[in-house]
Each structure stands twice: as C-alpha cells, then as structure tokens.
Design a protein around this motif. Sequence first.
Motif, PDB file in Angstrom:
ATOM      1  N   SER A  57       0.859  -1.183   0.000  1.00  0.00           N
ATOM      2  CA  SER A  57       0.000   0.000   0.000  1.00  0.00           C
ATOM      3  C   SER A  57       0.894   1.230   0.000  1.00  0.00           C
ATOM      4  O   SER A  57       1.823   1.324   0.813  1.00  0.00           O
ATOM      5  CB  SER A  57      -0.896   0.015   1.235  1.00  0.00           C
ATOM      6  OG  SER A  57      -1.774  -1.076   1.212  1.00  0.00           O
ATOM      7  N   PHE A  58       0.609   2.154  -0.913  1.00  0.00           N
ATOM      8  CA  PHE A  58       1.402   3.371  -1.040  1.00  0.00           C
ATOM      9  C   PHE A  58       0.536   4.601  -0.810  1.00  0.00           C
ATOM     10  O   PHE A  58      -0.642   4.623  -1.148  1.00  0.00           O
ATOM     11  CB  PHE A  58       2.022   3.470  -2.441  1.00  0.00           C
ATOM     12  CG  PHE A  58       3.012   2.401  -2.738  1.00  0.00           C
ATOM     13  CD1 PHE A  58       4.311   2.476  -2.260  1.00  0.00           C
ATOM     14  CD2 PHE A  58       2.653   1.311  -3.500  1.00  0.00           C
ATOM     15  CE1 PHE A  58       5.229   1.476  -2.538  1.00  0.00           C
ATOM     16  CE2 PHE A  58       3.563   0.309  -3.786  1.00  0.00           C
ATOM     17  CZ  PHE A  58       4.850   0.394  -3.310  1.00  0.00           C
ATOM     18  N   SER A  59       1.145   5.632  -0.270  1.00  0.00           N
ATOM     19  CA  SER A  59       0.501   6.920  -0.088  1.00  0.00           C
ATOM     20  C   SER A  59       1.218   7.922  -0.993  1.00  0.00           C
ATOM     21  O   SER A  59       2.447   7.905  -1.100  1.00  0.00           O
ATOM     22  CB  SER A  59       0.633   7.349   1.378  1.00  0.00           C
ATOM     23  OG  SER A  59       0.083   8.621   1.583  1.00  0.00           O
ATOM     24  N   ILE A  60       0.434   8.771  -1.662  1.00  0.00           N
ATOM     25  CA  ILE A  60       0.991   9.830  -2.506  1.00  0.00           C
ATOM     26  C   ILE A  60       0.785  11.139  -1.750  1.00  0.00           C
ATOM     27  O   ILE A  60      -0.340  11.487  -1.399  1.00  0.00           O
ATOM     28  CB  ILE A  60       0.296   9.879  -3.872  1.00  0.00           C
ATOM     29  CG1 ILE A  60       0.372   8.518  -4.548  1.00  0.00           C
ATOM     30  CG2 ILE A  60       0.915  10.959  -4.753  1.00  0.00           C
ATOM     31  CD1 ILE A  60      -0.547   8.371  -5.729  1.00  0.00           C
ATOM     32  N   ASN A  61       1.872  11.849  -1.490  1.00  0.00           N
ATOM     33  CA  ASN A  61       1.823  13.030  -0.633  1.00  0.00           C
ATOM     34  C   ASN A  61       2.518  14.218  -1.273  1.00  0.00           C
ATOM     35  O   ASN A  61       3.350  14.062  -2.176  1.00  0.00           O
ATOM     36  CB  ASN A  61       2.531  12.739   0.698  1.00  0.00           C
ATOM     37  CG  ASN A  61       2.029  11.488   1.357  1.00  0.00           C
ATOM     38  OD1 ASN A  61       0.912  11.436   1.817  1.00  0.00           O
ATOM     39  ND2 ASN A  61       2.843  10.448   1.361  1.00  0.00           N
ATOM     40  N   THR A  62       2.203  15.402  -0.764  1.00  0.00           N
ATOM     41  CA  THR A  62       2.944  16.612  -1.082  1.00  0.00           C
ATOM     42  C   THR A  62       3.175  17.345   0.238  1.00  0.00           C
ATOM     43  O   THR A  62       2.922  16.787   1.303  1.00  0.00           O
ATOM     44  CB  THR A  62       2.207  17.490  -2.126  1.00  0.00           C
ATOM     45  OG1 THR A  62       3.097  18.533  -2.548  1.00  0.00           O
ATOM     46  CG2 THR A  62       0.933  18.084  -1.589  1.00  0.00           C
ATOM     47  N   VAL A  63       3.635  18.566   0.180  1.00  0.00           N
ATOM     48  CA  VAL A  63       4.006  19.293   1.393  1.00  0.00           C
ATOM     49  C   VAL A  63       2.831  19.400   2.355  1.00  0.00           C
ATOM     50  O   VAL A  63       1.677  19.457   1.949  1.00  0.00           O
ATOM     51  CB  VAL A  63       4.532  20.706   1.068  1.00  0.00           C
ATOM     52  CG1 VAL A  63       5.785  20.624   0.254  1.00  0.00           C
ATOM     53  CG2 VAL A  63       3.485  21.538   0.381  1.00  0.00           C
ATOM     54  N   GLY A  64       3.153  19.405   3.629  1.00  0.00           N
ATOM     55  CA  GLY A  64       2.141  19.522   4.653  1.00  0.00           C
ATOM     56  C   GLY A  64       1.890  20.964   5.033  1.00  0.00           C
ATOM     57  O   GLY A  64       2.645  21.871   4.670  1.00  0.00           O
TER      58      GLY A  64
END
Length: 119
Positions: free
Chosen positions: A53-60
């Motif tokens: 399972s992967f999460s795609i993220n950008t800046v918080g």
Amino acid sequence: WRLANQSLLADLMRELQASFGSKDDIELCIAITNISSSFHVDFSKSTVHAESSFSINTVGVGLSPMTRLGSMVGIVTVDVYKEVLSLSVREFKLEMIFDDVLEAAAKALATQDACNPNG
C-alpha cells in the motif's frame, strides 16, 4: 535474476516515480511512501507475490508534515520457473482535501522552501 539481494519493489517504485513526478516536476514535491507490505512465497509453484500500500503526498500544512493526495496498492508477482515478473497497480483512490489545505500547500510550494529541508 535479482531476487537474492535486491528489492522486489524496485521496478514498481521506478514506474510509480516516473508516473507521479519526473525530474521536471520536482517543484511539486510529490512523495510516494510505503504504508504496508505483505509477501507470499509459494515454494511448490516457485512464485513470490508482494502487495504494498502506497501513499501519494505533497508538502504539509500546519502541524501535518505531509498532505496526503491519494493512495494505491502495488502488486509484484514473480514466477521463478517461467522467469516472469509482472507489475500492476490497483485501488487508486484520491483523498478528499479541503480548499484551505490545498491553498496552504500551494502557497508553501510557491515559496520553493517547502521541498528544501535546509530552508
């Protein structure tokens, strides 16, 4: 064959990185992180099956270190006898992101400091 000392997920990660952020898109600060993985080795069939399972993220924004944009499941299956490696992605889901969070992430990206941990 490289199963002895290299990651089964290397080819899958290379494809995901190419799809979700090439070198030209570095300013988007996209990060693909592994949330969980499972492996099944079938000695009778000489196969290995891996699901991650992967999460795609950008800046918080605020206290959150990353803003989650979506998730997906990556699958790698290896048949040692047939010397076949197959890669697939399923269950791609977009996260619901409220406008204020998206706007704050966009502002952080615009400053170009968001991707640089040294400021």
